[in-house]
Design a protein around this motif. Structure first.
Motif, PDB file in Angstrom:
ATOM      1  N   LEU A   5       0.810  -1.127  -0.124  1.00 50.81           N
ATOM      2  CA  LEU A   5       0.018   0.008   0.070  1.00 50.81           C
ATOM      3  C   LEU A   5       0.741   1.212  -0.028  1.00 50.81           C
ATOM      4  N   GLN A   6       1.808   1.265   0.966  1.00 53.57           N
ATOM      5  CA  GLN A   6       2.688   2.288   0.945  1.00 53.57           C
ATOM      6  C   GLN A   6       3.592   2.659  -0.326  1.00 53.57           C
ATOM      7  N   ARG A   7       3.964   1.626  -0.976  1.00 56.92           N
ATOM      8  CA  ARG A   7       4.752   1.750  -2.366  1.00 56.92           C
ATOM      9  C   ARG A   7       3.757   2.345  -3.207  1.00 56.92           C
ATOM     10  N   SER A   8       2.453   1.647  -3.540  1.00 55.30           N
ATOM     11  CA  SER A   8       1.467   2.407  -4.322  1.00 55.30           C
ATOM     12  C   SER A   8       1.372   3.967  -4.100  1.00 55.30           C
ATOM     13  N   VAL A   9       1.269   4.254  -2.741  1.00 54.55           N
ATOM     14  CA  VAL A   9       0.985   5.972  -2.573  1.00 54.55           C
ATOM     15  C   VAL A   9       2.179   6.448  -3.062  1.00 54.55           C
ATOM     16  N   ASP A  10       3.418   5.863  -2.693  1.00 48.90           N
ATOM     17  CA  ASP A  10       4.823   6.363  -2.965  1.00 48.90           C
ATOM     18  C   ASP A  10       5.070   6.744  -4.468  1.00 48.90           C
ATOM     19  N   GLY A  14      -2.618   5.711  -7.734  1.00 45.70           N
ATOM     20  CA  GLY A  14      -3.768   5.918  -7.121  1.00 45.70           C
ATOM     21  C   GLY A  14      -4.764   5.000  -6.820  1.00 45.70           C
ATOM     22  N   LYS A  15      -5.217   4.299  -8.094  1.00 40.72           N
ATOM     23  CA  LYS A  15      -6.364   3.434  -8.060  1.00 40.72           C
ATOM     24  C   LYS A  15      -6.100   2.109  -7.489  1.00 40.72           C
ATOM     25  N   LEU A  16      -4.545   1.782  -7.492  1.00 37.53           N
ATOM     26  CA  LEU A  16      -3.873   0.325  -7.106  1.00 37.53           C
ATOM     27  C   LEU A  16      -4.037   0.769  -5.482  1.00 37.53           C
ATOM     28  N   ALA A  17      -3.706   1.922  -5.270  1.00 36.95           N
ATOM     29  CA  ALA A  17      -3.563   2.186  -3.589  1.00 36.95           C
ATOM     30  C   ALA A  17      -4.882   2.125  -3.042  1.00 36.95           C
ATOM     31  N   LEU A  18      -5.721   2.846  -3.751  1.00 38.44           N
ATOM     32  CA  LEU A  18      -7.171   2.600  -3.071  1.00 38.44           C
ATOM     33  C   LEU A  18      -7.731   1.197  -3.167  1.00 38.44           C
ATOM     34  N   ILE A  35      -2.104   8.237   4.684  1.00 41.45           N
ATOM     35  CA  ILE A  35      -2.272   7.106   3.452  1.00 41.45           C
ATOM     36  C   ILE A  35      -4.007   7.085   3.534  1.00 41.45           C
ATOM     37  N   LEU A  36      -4.704   6.994   4.484  1.00 42.73           N
ATOM     38  CA  LEU A  36      -6.057   7.124   4.492  1.00 42.73           C
ATOM     39  C   LEU A  36      -6.587   8.477   3.630  1.00 42.73           C
ATOM     40  N   GLY A  37      -5.878   9.385   3.832  1.00 43.04           N
ATOM     41  CA  GLY A  37      -6.226  10.897   3.229  1.00 43.04           C
ATOM     42  C   GLY A  37      -5.806  10.789   1.796  1.00 43.04           C
ATOM     43  N   TYR A  38      -4.898  10.341   1.433  1.00 47.55           N
ATOM     44  CA  TYR A  38      -4.505   9.955   0.013  1.00 47.55           C
ATOM     45  C   TYR A  38      -5.542   9.190  -0.861  1.00 47.55           C
ATOM     46  N   CYS A  39      -5.816   8.181  -0.196  1.00 51.67           N
ATOM     47  CA  CYS A  39      -6.980   7.240  -1.013  1.00 51.67           C
ATOM     48  C   CYS A  39      -8.155   8.068  -0.788  1.00 51.67           C
TER      49      CYS A  39
END
Length: 63
Positions: A5-10, A14-18, A35-39
């Motif tokens: 999850l962190q890697r997807s955010v970094d 976006g879609k993968l992180a969500l 991370i919740l805020g980003y998603c």
């Protein structure tokens, strides 16, 4: 899961992180507020049909 999850955010995936965020929450994993805020921002920018599809896909992969 959290590392993925962190890697997807970094990497700005976006879609993968969500999807991974939804899956992590379903597994009872505690997710950092940033991370919740980003998603949440990713979800807010998605058209409703796309968001529904992402949620369905995430749920299907966790089931």
């Amino acid at each position: 899961m959290l590392k993925l999850l962190q890697r997807s955010v970094d990497f700005g995936h976006g879609k993968l992180a969500l999807m991974r965020c939804i899956q992590a929450e379903q597994m009872g994993i505690c997710i950092a507020p940033d991370i919740l805020g980003y998603c949440q921002q990713v979800a807010d920018r998605m058209p409703p049909a796309t968001l529904q599809r992402v949620i369905r896909q995430a749920c299907a992969l966790t089931a």
